[in-house]
Design an enzyme around this catalytic site. Structure first.
Site, PDB file in Angstrom:
ATOM      1  CD  GLU B  60      -1.933  -2.319   1.654  1.00 19.78           C
ATOM      2  OE1 GLU B  60      -0.310  -2.659   2.091  1.00 19.78           O
ATOM      3  OE2 GLU B  60      -2.568  -3.221   1.493  1.00 19.78           O
ATOM      4  CG  HIS B 129      -9.286  -6.498   8.461  1.00 19.57           C
ATOM      5  ND1 HIS B 129      -8.560  -7.315   9.470  1.00 19.57           N
ATOM      6  CD2 HIS B 129      -8.726  -6.571   7.276  1.00 19.57           C
ATOM      7  CE1 HIS B 129      -7.562  -7.723   8.564  1.00 19.57           C
ATOM      8  NE2 HIS B 129      -7.641  -7.117   7.386  1.00 19.57           N
TER       9      HIS B 129
END
Lengths: 347, 325
Positions: B60, B129
Site C-alpha cells: 500500500e 479491519h
C-alpha cells in the site's frame, strides 16, 4: 543488455568493478572544465551555506553535499533535459547542477519569497518543475515510490524520458524502497536508482544498519541489475551513469547504481560528525577529494592552467556571492499569504 | 430516477470519468482480474484494459506513493485501498507526501490523486479491519476528505473528487455497498464542503455521516412517532466542513446531537461539537450530545460487536435525553 553496445561492467559477488576515471582524452576540454566548475560551485556554495547557517540566516535541518560533488555532478550531467530527477534532503548540489537558479536556491534556504519553493520548503524541499527537478524530500526513502510513479506516468503516456531517483544508503533499509523497486521491476518502469553511499545514515554506519553492505546488490532480489562506481571520481560516475541512463531509456527497465562517496561534514549542520568516525577516516577520504584531485588532473593533463583554475574559482565565488545577494534582497513571504498553496490554486 | 446500489453508483462514476478523461486510471489490490475485493471495479478491466486498471502487489505504501508520483505529472489516479485499515501502512505517503506536495513546494507541483477506501465495522471483521479513520485524514491540511452515505452522493462526490486538483480521501463504508437509492440521471456531481439536510426538522439537529446517516434517519423516524421532529444532516464532506449549514440548523432547532461510528473520543464529532460551540453557543438550549463507538478494539462476537457500534436506538435515546424527554 544490448549486444550491439559496448558492454557495461556489472557488479557481481566476486568482482565489483570500481571504475577508474576515464581517459581525459575521451572528453572535450569544455566538458571537463564544465564538470570541474560545477563541482567547485557545489563546494563553494555549500561552504557558504554552512557560513550562513552559523550566522542564523538559514534555519532548520540543513544537509550539505560537501565531499559528494563528483557523485552530484557525474550523475546529473548524464541526464537529459526532459528527464526527471528526484532527490533526498541532501539535494542542494543536485539542484544547482540541474540549473535551478542559485539565487532561488539560496533564497529558499533563507526562507525568502523568491525561493524556488516560495519559502515554504527550505533546505530539504528544493524544487523546480521547469527543469523537471521534482523535489527534495525529508522522509528517508519516501521519494522513491513517487519517483517510480513518474516513471509509470512516462510509460502510461508512451514517452521516452527516464527518472533518476537519488537517495542515500540509509534509504535502502526502509520498506518504501523495497516496495518501489519491486513495482519498478515488475512493470518495467524507466527508473535509474542511484544510491549515494556515504557510509553513514546519520551516525550509524552501513555495516551497523544493513545486513547486506554491498548496497548495489539490493536491487538484485527484484531482478534489477546493480552497479557500483567510485563516487569520488566525476568521470567514473559520469561515464557509467551516461551509459545506464541510455540503457534505461532503451529498455524501459530499472537499473541500480551505488556511488561510493563520503561527506566530510556531519549528517546535518547540527552534527559535528565526530562521535561515530575517526579523524583519520575523514582525512583518508579528504585525500581522495573529488574537486582538488580533478583540478590537479586537469592541470597535469594540460586541459587548463593554474591561471584558468584561479579564474574559475573567482567566477564561482562571484556566482555564490550573487546568490547570497539575491537571497538577502528578496523579502520574506507575506504572512497574509500563509495558507496559500495548502491546496492547488485554480489554473 | 432509477434506484441503484451504492456500489453501482461508484462504478458509474468511475466509468463516466474514465470515458471522459484518458488520464484517469484505477490502481489497487484486486481491482482488475479479481474484479474488485468488493466488486466496485467489476467489469472495468474488460472495458478499459490493463493499462488503465492496474492490479498491484500488496504494497500500500508503495502503490499509493506511486500513484501520487503519477499525479505529480498530471495523471489522475484513482487508487483503491482494499480497506481503510491498510491505509495505516501507507500513511507516510498519504499524509507526509501526497498532502504536502503542493504546499512544501510553494504551489509549483500538485497531486490530484483520489484514494478510495471502505471502512467501518459491523461485518465481524474484528480489531484490525473495522476502523473508522476519517479523522486521521481530516486532521491533515492538504487532504480533502469526503464520505458519502447514499448512492447519489457516492456518484456525485466521486466525480468531483476525480476532477479535483488535490489529494482526496474518498471514504466508503463496507455496509453500504448493497444499499440502494435514487441517483439523478445525466451529469451529476456533488460539490465538496456542502453538507446535506437528509431530513428537515425543527426540534433537534442530528449530525452524522456515512453509514450513521442511515441509522440517524431510522432514529428520526422512530422519534417522529413520538412527536419529535428531527433534522438529519449528512456532513458528506469532512474537510472542508460545511460549518454554515450546521450552524443554520442549530440556530433553528437549538439542540444538537452528533452520531458517528468512530471511537467517541477525539473524533470528527469533537471537531463538529467544538465548532458549533464556537459559532452557535448562544443558540443552544442544552449541551451537545455525542454518540460514538465504544472505545475498545472491535471484538469478533456478534453481540459484542453490535454493542460497540451506535445503534438507531442509542441515537434516539441521546436525542430524547438532549430534549429532556
Amino acid at each position: 543488455m544490448s549486444q550491439s553496445q559496448e558492454p557495461i561492467d556489472q557488479a557481481t559477488d566476486t568482482d565489483i568493478p570500481v571504475r577508474d576515471a576515464g581517459d581525459l582524452a575521451n572528453y572535450a576540454n569544455d566538458q571537463l572544465i564544465d564538470f570541474y566548475s560545477n563541482m567547485l560551485f557545489v563546494r563553494r556554495f555549500e561552504e557558504r551555506v554552512a557560513e550562513m547557517y552559523l550566522r542564523a540566516k538559514i534555519g532548520g535541518y540543513c544537509h550539505l553535499n560537501i565531499g559528494e560533488e563528483a557523485t552530484v555532478v557525474g550523475t546529473l550531467k548524464a541526464l537529459q533535459e526532459d528527464d526527471y530527477f528526484f532527490g533526498s534532503y541532501r539535494e542542494h548540489g543536485f539542484a544547482l547542477v540541474r540549473d535551478v537558479p542559485a539565487g532561488a536556491v539560496m533564497a529558499e534556504l533563507f526562507g525568502k519569497r523568491d525561493g524556488c519553493a516560495r519559502g515554504r520548503g527550505g533546505s530539504m524541499h528544493l524544487v523546480d518543475p521547469d527543469r523537471r527537478f521534482m523535489g527534495g524530500y525529508g522522509i528517508v526513502g519516501g521519494s522513491i515510490p513517487l519517483s517510480t510513479g513518474v516513471a509509470f506516468a512516462i510509460k502510461y503516456r508512451g514517452g521516452d524520458e527516464i527518472v533518476m531517483s537519488v537517495f542515500g544508503d540509509g534509504a535502502t533499509n526502509i520498506g518504501a524502497f523495497h516496495e518501489a523497486l519491486n513495482m519498478a521491476s515488475l512493470w518495467k518502469l524507466p527508473t535509474l536508482f542511484i544510491c549515494t553511499n556515504n557510509l553513514y545514515g546519520m551516525g550509524t554506519s552501513v555495516d551497523r544498519a544493513s545486513a547486506v553492505t554491498e548496497l548495489w546488490k539490493k536491487g538484485i532480489a527484484y531482478d534489477i541489475p546493480g552497479y557500483k562506481v567510485n563516487g569520488m571520481d566525476v568521470l567514473a560516475v559520469y561515464q557509467l551513469t551516461k551509459k545506464l541512463v541510455e540503457e534505461v531509456r532503451r529498455t524501459s527497465e530499472p537499473i541500480f547504481v551505488e556511488c561510493q562517496t563520503y561527506r566530510y561534514r556531519g549528517h546535518s549542520m547540527a552534527d559535528a560528525g565526530k562521535n561515530y568516525r575517526s579523524d583519520e577516516e575523514v582525512q583518508s577520504w579528504r585525500e581522495r577529494d573529488p574537486v582538488e584531485n580533478f583540478r590537479k588532473r586537469l592541470i597535469e593533463g594540460e586541459i587548463f592552467t593554474q591561471k584558468d583554475a584561479e579564474a574559475c574559482e573567482a567566477d564561482v565565488l562571484a556566482r555564490v556571492q550573487d546568490a547570497v545577494d539575491f537571497a538577502e534582497a528578496s523579502p520574506f513571504p507575506d504572512v497574509a499569504e500563509l495558507d496559500r498553496f495548502v491546496y492547488a490554486e485554480d489554473e | 430516477m432509477p434506484e441503484i446500489t451504492y456500489r453501482e453508483a461508484l462504478r458509474d462514476a468511475l466509468i463516466e470519468e474514465m470515458d471522459l478523461d484518458p488520464d484517469v486510471f484505477i490502481m489497487g489490490e484486486e481491482v482488475g482480474v479479481f474484479q474488485g475485493a468488493y466488486k466496485v471495479t467489476e467489469g472495468l478491466l474488460d472495458r478499459f484494459g490493463e493499462k488503465r486498471v492496474v492490479d498491484t502487489p500488496i504494497a500500500e505504501e508503495g502503490f499509493i506513493g506511486l500513484g501520487a508520483g503519477a499525479a505529480m505529472t498530471g495523471l489522475r489516479p484513482v487508487i483503491e485501498l482494499m480497506t481503510v485499515n491498510f491505509g495505516m501502512v501507507a500513511m507516510d505517503q498519504i499524509a507526509n507526501h501526497a498532502a504536502k506536495i503542493s504546499y512544501m513546494f510553494g504551489g509549483r507541483l500538485k497531486c490530484p490523486i483520489v484514494i478510495r477506501a471502505p471502512g467501518g465495522g459491523g461485518q465481524q471483521l474484528t480489531a484490525q479491519h473495522s476502523h473508522s479513520l476519517d479523522v486521521w485524514f481530516a486532521y491533515i491540511p492538504g487532504l480533502k476528505v469526503v464520505s458519502p452515505a447514499v448512492p447519489a452522493d457516492a456518484k456525485g462526490l466521486l466525480k468531483t473528487a476525480i476532477r479535483d486538483e488535490n489529494p482526496v480521501m474518498f471514504l466508503e463504508h463496507l455496509a453500504l455497498y448493497n444499499t440502494r437509492g435514487a441517483v439523478p440521471g445525466g451529469e451529476h456531481t456533488v460539490p465538496f464542503g456542502a453538507a446535506d439536510v437528509k431530513r428537515p426538522g425543527t426540534d433537534v439537529t442530528l449530525i452524522s455521516h456515512s453509514r450513521m446517516v442511515l441509522f440517524a434517519l431510522q432514529a428520526a423516524a422512530q422519534l417522529a412517532e413520538e412527536g419529535v421532529d428531527v433534522e438529519v444532516i449528512d456532513l458528506r464532506s469532512i474537510r472542508p466542513l460545511d460549518v454554515e449549514t450546521l450552524v443554520r440548523s442549530v440556530q433553528k432547532t437549538n439542540h444538537c446531537v452528533i452520531a458517528e461510528e468512530e471511537h467517541r473520543s477525539f473524533g470528527v464529532n469533537a471537531e463538529v461539537a467544538a465548532t458549533i460551540y464556537e459559532e452557535a453557543f448562544d443558540y443552544l438550549d442544552a449541551p451537545i450530545a455525542r454518540v460514538g463507538g465504544v472505545e475498545v478494539p472491535m471484538p469478533y462476537s456478534k453481540p459484542l460487536e453490535q454493542a460497540v457500534i451506535p445503534s438507531p436506538e442509542k441515537i434516539a435515546g441521546a436525542v430524547r435525553a438532549t430534549l429532556g424527554r
